[in-house]
Design an enzyme around this catalytic site. Structure first.
Site, PDB file in Angstrom:
ATOM      1  N   GLY A  51       0.864  -1.177   0.000  1.00 14.09           N
ATOM      2  CA  GLY A  51       0.000   0.000   0.000  1.00 14.09           C
ATOM      3  C   GLY A  51       0.897   1.223   0.000  1.00 14.09           C
ATOM      4  N   SER A  61       1.449   5.261  -0.219  1.00 13.66           N
ATOM      5  CA  SER A  61       0.747   6.519  -0.001  1.00 13.66           C
ATOM      6  C   SER A  61       1.447   7.682  -0.697  1.00 13.66           C
ATOM      7  CB  SER A  61       0.726   6.808   1.498  1.00 13.66           C
ATOM      8  OG  SER A  61       2.065   6.925   1.961  1.00 13.66           O
ATOM      9  N   MET A  94      -4.110   4.016  -3.117  1.00  9.47           N
ATOM     10  CA  MET A  94      -5.551   3.975  -2.891  1.00  9.47           C
ATOM     11  C   MET A  94      -6.055   5.408  -2.768  1.00  9.47           C
ATOM     12  SD  MET A  94      -7.158   1.919   0.302  1.00  9.47           S
ATOM     13  CE  MET A  94      -5.938   2.578   1.396  1.00  9.47           C
ATOM     14  N   CYS A 131     -10.376   3.400   9.605  1.00  8.10           N
ATOM     15  CA  CYS A 131      -9.815   3.240   8.256  1.00  8.10           C
ATOM     16  C   CYS A 131      -8.980   1.959   8.180  1.00  8.10           C
ATOM     17  CB  CYS A 131      -8.974   4.465   7.893  1.00  8.10           C
ATOM     18  SG  CYS A 131      -8.187   4.318   6.275  1.00  8.10           S
ATOM     19  N   CYS A 188      -6.267  12.006   7.734  1.00 13.47           N
ATOM     20  CA  CYS A 188      -5.894  12.071   6.315  1.00 13.47           C
ATOM     21  C   CYS A 188      -6.808  12.951   5.471  1.00 13.47           C
ATOM     22  CB  CYS A 188      -5.723  10.677   5.727  1.00 13.47           C
ATOM     23  SG  CYS A 188      -7.218   9.694   5.789  1.00 13.47           S
TER      24      CYS A 188
HETATM   25  N1  LIG Z   1      -3.432   6.326  -0.051  1.00 14.47           N
HETATM   26  C1  LIG Z   1      -2.835   5.188   0.310  1.00 14.47           C
HETATM   27  N2  LIG Z   1      -2.736   4.162  -0.577  1.00 14.47           N
HETATM   28  C2  LIG Z   1      -2.143   2.998  -0.226  1.00 14.47           C
HETATM   29  N3  LIG Z   1      -1.614   2.764   0.974  1.00 14.47           N
HETATM   30  C3  LIG Z   1      -1.675   3.739   1.890  1.00 14.47           C
HETATM   31  C4  LIG Z   1      -2.295   5.001   1.616  1.00 14.47           C
HETATM   32  N4  LIG Z   1      -2.205   5.771   2.721  1.00 14.47           N
HETATM   33  C5  LIG Z   1      -1.552   5.036   3.641  1.00 14.47           C
HETATM   34  N5  LIG Z   1      -1.235   3.808   3.156  1.00 14.47           N
HETATM   35  C6  LIG Z   1      -0.478   2.736   3.844  1.00 14.47           C
HETATM   36  O1  LIG Z   1      -0.675   2.824   5.246  1.00 14.47           O
HETATM   37  C7  LIG Z   1       0.564   3.083   5.903  1.00 14.47           C
HETATM   38  C8  LIG Z   1       0.382   3.975   7.106  1.00 14.47           C
HETATM   39  O2  LIG Z   1      -0.310   5.129   6.726  1.00 14.47           O
HETATM   40  P1  LIG Z   1      -0.087   6.521   7.440  1.00 14.47           P
HETATM   41  O3  LIG Z   1      -1.050   7.478   6.828  1.00 14.47           O
HETATM   42  O4  LIG Z   1      -0.038   6.285   8.880  1.00 14.47           O
HETATM   43  O5  LIG Z   1       1.297   6.799   6.799  1.00 14.47           O
HETATM   44  P2  LIG Z   1       2.673   7.387   7.201  1.00 14.47           P
HETATM   45  O6  LIG Z   1       3.189   6.846   8.483  1.00 14.47           O
HETATM   46  O7  LIG Z   1       2.620   8.839   6.950  1.00 14.47           O
HETATM   47  O8  LIG Z   1       3.452   6.609   6.041  1.00 14.47           O
HETATM   48  P3  LIG Z   1       3.921   7.114   4.634  1.00 14.47           P
HETATM   49  O9  LIG Z   1       5.241   7.810   4.908  1.00 14.47           O
HETATM   50  O10 LIG Z   1       4.089   5.871   3.824  1.00 14.47           O
HETATM   51  O11 LIG Z   1       2.845   8.041   4.122  1.00 14.47           O
HETATM   52  C9  LIG Z   1       1.457   3.683   4.816  1.00 14.47           C
HETATM   53  O12 LIG Z   1       2.820   3.481   5.102  1.00 14.47           O
HETATM   54  C10 LIG Z   1       0.998   2.939   3.605  1.00 14.47           C
HETATM   55  O13 LIG Z   1       1.617   1.662   3.508  1.00 14.47           O
END
Ligand SMILES: Nc1ncnc2c1ncn2[C@@H]1O[C@H](COP(=O)(O)OP(=O)(O)OP(=O)(O)O)[C@@H](O)[C@H]1O
Length: 370
Positions: free
Chosen positions: A12, A14, A38, A103, A199
């Site tokens: 996944g 982001s 996603m 989520c 988010c």
């Molecule tokens: N839009 C997205 N599409 C796919 N996977 C996602 C998305 N948003 C988050 N994820 C997955 O969920 C994890 C945790 O999300 P979170 O929003 O907490 O991110 P984060 O710690 O800021 O990580 P990142 O640096 O990867 O954005 C991400 O590392 C990613 O693997």
């Protein structure tokens, strides 16, 4: 056990640094990696730029660098139905929801996981800071080694079905090292700022955002003794223990939100961080998810977190009927907030979590707080 090269892992992605490094590490380990972005929310920022489009462009850059296939999927409808509707309903009821927990439960590790599996994936990986390990035929979830970044609090609703299918490649790595890996490998997202906030709200003003969806109903701000201290802008804008935004002047200690009366639309305020009304002795929580699928028969001691990034507190847990638990605090707790998650731990192992429903005081039942 299949060889890594025959094991397909959907990551996944982001567009952030964490999921980029997760994909990199899995690729280095020889897995058949596919990156999927996603889209959950349709939005444009104040300059008319869609932030999701920018994030997806970063996903494409990183996937090209890693030479892995990528694509985007749209889960806006599921997100709206399962996460956003819950989010608004909770605010309407005067509670403080946790959309990240929902989520993870309904979207990332259900709808998105199912989608990954339907594409022939063996696992879904994310950049979360948490670990999984097998023990006695079950999968346990452990805290990430980086205490500051541990995200098990938000993952408390994952069940065995999900846990057997997930990989958290960053769970063993401290965050500064993750950045370092991204920089060393010249990843396009290496210097990207970490995302903050919920988010779909992003960096925006929370009040403004919420008022677009729920009518604000201003009302009276009172002390518990009934003295009027001013007006509030709508109960949903305030959470228990909050200090900011009350606008009460005068001498003495600062003022805090100490309670809400939803039916009469009154916000209760009290003076001093340690105001008595903010303290409680136990709570009742609903929708308890026992991560190992087994409901304990007896009461037991463990530690708990009532909010993200809080130190663990010692508690005694009493399993109740209908998936509820009573959690008794060994020391009184401040500002326990209905709607938020209570997450239980046995040292490093996350036992699961539930949604705080009622807050209790020993002397007398607490009046309509939160
Ligand atoms: N839009 C997205 N599409 C796919 N996977 C996602 C998305 N948003 C988050 N994820 C997955 O969920 C994890 C945790 O999300 P979170 O929003 O907490 O991110 P984060 O710690 O800021 O990580 P990142 O640096 O990867 O954005 C991400 O590392 C990613 O693997």
């Amino acid at each position: 056990m299949k060889e890594p090269k025959d094991t397909r892992v959907v990551v996944g992605m982001s567009g952030g640094v964490d999921s980029s490094v997760a994909a990199l590490l899995l690729k280095e380990q020889g897995y058949d990696v596919v990156g999927i972005f996603m889209k959950n929310w349709d939005d444009t920022d104040e300059n008319g730029v869609c932030t999701a489009t920018e994030d997806y462009e970063d996903v494409i850059r990183v996937c090209n660098q890693l030479d892995i296939p990528y694509y985007a999927v749209n889960f806006e409808k599921q997100y709206w139905d399962k996460v956003f509707t819950y989010f608004l309903d909770e605010y309407k009821a005067g509670r403080t929801p946790n959309p990240d927990v929902m989520c993870n439960k309904e979207i990332k590790f259900k709808a998105f996981l199912d989608h990954a599996l339907s594409l022939g994936a063996d696992y879904l990986a994310t950049g979360h800071y948490a670990r999984v390990r097998e023990r006695d035929g079950r999968v346990e979830m452990l805290r990430g080694v980086d205490e500051n970044k541990d995200q098990t609090y938000f993952l408390n609703q994952l069940d065995q079905e999900a846990l057997t299918k997930v990989m958290f490649p960053l769970g063993d790595i401290p965050k500064p090292e993750v950045r370092e890996i991204a920089l060393e490998n010249g990843l396009a997202t290496a210097k990207k700022k970490d995302s903050t906030g919920i988010c779909f709200i992003g960096e925006r003003n929370f009040k403004e955002f919420l008022s677009e969806y729920l009518p604000a109903q201003p009302g009276k701000m009172e002390t518990l003794e009934g003295e009027t201290k001013g007006e509030h802008d709508g109960l949903m804008y305030y959470t228990l223990g909050q200090r900011q935004g009350l606008g009460i002047g005068g001498a003495g200690d600062p003022w805090f939100v100490v309670g809400k009366n939803v039916s009469e639309n009154i916000l209760y305020v009290g003076q001093g961080f340690d105001h008595e009304a903010l303290y409680s002795d136990s709570l009742i929580a609903v929708d308890m998810n026992w991560m190992d699928n087994r409901v304990p028969e007896d009461s037991f001691e463990c530690t708990a977190k009532f909010r993200y990034r809080q130190k663990d507190s010692k508690v005694t847990v009493h399993p109740l009927t209908d998936n509820r638990i009573k959690v008794v605090f060994h020391e009184r707790e401040r500002a326990i907030t209905p709607g938020q998650a209570v997450v239980l731990y046995d040292n490093e192992v996350c036992l699961g979590g539930a949604t705080i429903d009622e807050v209790e005081k020993n002397e007398e039942p607490m009046q309509h707080v939160g």
